[in-house]
Design a protein around this motif. Structure first.
Motif, mmCIF file in Angstrom:
data_model
loop_
_atom_site.group_PDB
_atom_site.id
_atom_site.type_symbol
_atom_site.label_atom_id
_atom_site.label_comp_id
_atom_site.label_asym_id
_atom_site.label_seq_id
_atom_site.Cartn_x
_atom_site.Cartn_y
_atom_site.Cartn_z
ATOM 1 N N ASP A 1 57.299 83.311 31.365
ATOM 2 C CA ASP A 1 56.696 84.366 32.184
ATOM 3 C C ASP A 1 56.994 84.218 33.674
ATOM 4 N N PHE A 2 56.992 82.979 34.180
ATOM 5 C CA PHE A 2 57.080 82.762 35.624
ATOM 6 C C PHE A 2 58.451 82.302 36.120
ATOM 7 N N ILE A 3 59.235 81.687 35.250
ATOM 8 C CA ILE A 3 60.578 81.238 35.627
ATOM 9 C C ILE A 3 61.534 81.594 34.486
ATOM 10 N N PRO A 4 61.699 82.882 34.225
ATOM 11 C CA PRO A 4 62.457 83.292 33.041
ATOM 12 C C PRO A 4 63.904 82.810 33.013
ATOM 13 N N ASP A 5 64.560 82.768 34.170
ATOM 14 C CA ASP A 5 65.958 82.322 34.165
ATOM 15 C C ASP A 5 66.064 80.842 33.804
ATOM 16 N N LEU A 6 65.156 80.029 34.297
ATOM 17 C CA LEU A 6 65.169 78.609 33.956
ATOM 18 C C LEU A 6 64.773 78.409 32.494
ATOM 19 N N HIS A 7 63.814 79.167 32.042
ATOM 20 C CA HIS A 7 63.421 79.085 30.625
ATOM 21 C C HIS A 7 64.610 79.416 29.727
ATOM 22 N N GLN A 8 65.301 80.488 30.036
ATOM 23 C CA GLN A 8 66.460 80.883 29.233
ATOM 24 C C GLN A 8 67.559 79.826 29.300
ATOM 25 N N HIS A 9 67.777 79.256 30.463
ATOM 26 C CA HIS A 9 68.776 78.189 30.614
ATOM 27 C C HIS A 9 68.408 76.988 29.742
ATOM 28 N N PHE A 10 67.143 76.620 29.746
ATOM 29 C CA PHE A 10 66.689 75.499 28.916
ATOM 30 C C PHE A 10 66.885 75.816 27.433
ATOM 31 N N VAL A 11 66.526 77.030 27.014
ATOM 32 C CA VAL A 11 66.700 77.426 25.613
ATOM 33 C C VAL A 11 68.177 77.361 25.229
ATOM 34 N N ALA A 12 69.049 77.926 26.076
ATOM 35 C CA ALA A 12 70.484 77.926 25.800
ATOM 36 C C ALA A 12 71.061 76.509 25.766
ATOM 37 N N SER A 13 70.463 75.615 26.539
ATOM 38 C CA SER A 13 70.948 74.235 26.605
ATOM 39 C C SER A 13 70.295 73.332 25.557
ATOM 40 N N GLY A 14 69.340 73.863 24.808
ATOM 41 C CA GLY A 14 68.655 73.067 23.795
ATOM 42 C C GLY A 14 67.629 72.104 24.374
ATOM 43 N N ILE A 15 67.100 72.437 25.543
ATOM 44 C CA ILE A 15 66.115 71.577 26.199
ATOM 45 C C ILE A 15 64.719 72.113 25.891
ATOM 46 N N GLU A 16 63.903 71.262 25.283
ATOM 47 C CA GLU A 16 62.535 71.633 24.940
ATOM 48 C C GLU A 16 61.570 70.897 25.854
ATOM 49 N N ALA A 17 60.387 71.460 26.018
ATOM 50 C CA ALA A 17 59.403 70.924 26.971
ATOM 51 C C ALA A 17 59.070 69.456 26.710
ATOM 52 N N HIS A 18 58.999 69.052 25.454
ATOM 53 C CA HIS A 18 58.649 67.656 25.167
ATOM 54 C C HIS A 18 59.680 66.676 25.717
ATOM 55 N N MET A 19 60.896 67.148 25.963
ATOM 56 C CA MET A 19 61.965 66.272 26.459
ATOM 57 C C MET A 19 61.762 65.884 27.918
ATOM 58 N N TYR A 20 61.078 66.701 28.683
ATOM 59 C CA TYR A 20 60.888 66.393 30.099
ATOM 60 C C TYR A 20 59.419 66.318 30.512
ATOM 61 N N ALA A 21 58.516 66.884 29.731
ATOM 62 C CA ALA A 21 57.128 66.976 30.186
ATOM 63 C C ALA A 21 56.156 66.063 29.451
ATOM 64 N N SER A 22 56.597 65.342 28.448
ATOM 65 C CA SER A 22 55.652 64.520 27.684
ATOM 66 C C SER A 22 54.947 63.507 28.582
ATOM 67 N N GLN A 23 55.697 62.851 29.442
ATOM 68 C CA GLN A 23 55.088 61.859 30.333
ATOM 69 C C GLN A 23 54.127 62.519 31.323
ATOM 70 N N TRP A 24 54.412 63.742 31.728
ATOM 71 C CA TRP A 24 53.518 64.444 32.651
ATOM 72 C C TRP A 24 52.133 64.599 32.027
ATOM 73 N N PHE A 25 52.105 65.031 30.772
ATOM 74 C CA PHE A 25 50.828 65.247 30.101
ATOM 75 C C PHE A 25 50.138 63.937 29.731
ATOM 76 N N LEU A 26 50.891 62.976 29.237
ATOM 77 C CA LEU A 26 50.289 61.732 28.746
ATOM 78 C C LEU A 26 49.804 60.805 29.856
#
Length: 178
Positions: A104-129
């Motif tokens: 919703d807020f960063i659609p171009d980056l979201h699409q880039h991540f999807v196209a690159s096969g990057i999922e949130a758990h790959m970069y954000a798990s440590q942020w949450f934990l």
């Protein structure tokens, strides 16, 4: 002879901070006791490495007893405990929510991540934990923890989106490996 606790070493936990730097120091002893106490208090969750970072930040501001009480409150009242459960349901929900917010807020980056096969758990798990307490400067960690105590889990999403927005241009230029 220095005592090394089985849960961590001074290299892993806030290595730049004098309170935790030396093996067998009062800081490491406090950290060990607090993590051990929590693992006994909440046997379903037990000891999890992410707790060590949050606990260390709390110990820099208050005595062990208060830090323990606040850790219990963070885990239970703010729902952080659910992120450490073995079924990973809440953990996966948070990543889904982050990806939807990105869409919703960063659609171009979201699409880039999807196209690159990057999922949130790959970069954000440590942020949450760790509530950002593992890799950020302490003054930033303390600020985030203050906001977290005021607003709850919403803060983690806000900081995550802010970081992604600040890094957006650089991230759009990178591929999966980058």
């Amino acid at each position: 002879m220095a005592i090394t606790h089985p849960y961590f070493t001074s290299i892993d936990i806030l290595p730049a901070n004098e309170y935790f730097k030396e093996s067998g120091s009062s800081g490491q002893d406090s950290l060990y006791r607090l993590c051990k106490a929590y693992s006994i208090y909440d046997q379903e969750i037990g000891y999890c490495q992410g707790l060590t970072f949050m606990t260390a930040a709390l110990l820099l501001h208050m005595p062990e007893e208060q830090a323990f009480c606040l850790l219990v409150k963070i885990m239970n009242k703010y729902g952080v405990r659910n992120l450490f459960r073995s079924d990973l349901r809440s953990y996966n929900i948070k990543f889904y929510q982050l990806e939807r917010i990105m869409k919703d807020f960063i659609p171009d980056l979201h699409q880039h991540f999807v196209a690159s096969g990057i999922e949130a758990h790959m970069y954000a798990s440590q942020w949450f934990l760790t509530l950002f307490s593992a890799k950020f400067p302490l003054h930033v960690v303390f600020y985030i923890l203050d906001l977290f105590l005021l607003q709850g889990m919403e803060t983690i999403f806000q900081v995550a989106i802010a970081l992604l927005l600040l890094s957006r241009k650089e991230l759009l230029l990178l591929d999966f490996e980058g």
